[in-house]
Design a protein around this motif. Sequence first.
Motif: not given
Length: 91
Positions: A76-91
């Motif tokens: 989950f990625l925090p957003s400036s609007s207070g909600g959260a978006s989603r992402g794929c984190h690569c190692r």
Amino acid sequence: MGCSSSMSMALLLLLLVAAADLTTVTRSAWVGDYASNHGCGVTAVAELCDPDDESANRACSDACHYSGCGGGRCVFLPSSSGGASRGCHCR
């Protein structure tokens, strides 16, 4: 074994193959959408990525792997609007 038993087994096998094929196509489409934007140590926005869904995590890991990384995980990625978006984190 009777004829109806053989037909039931054949139908079951056909349904299993169709379900596996549909899952592969769906997962492949997800990976294809995000694989080219990944770099190791980078999180790419991917709204289809769901940290609680193992198939989405496998697709994220595949996308990262195809980009030369050691795998990945949905976050989950925090957003400036207070909600959260989603992402794929690569190692």
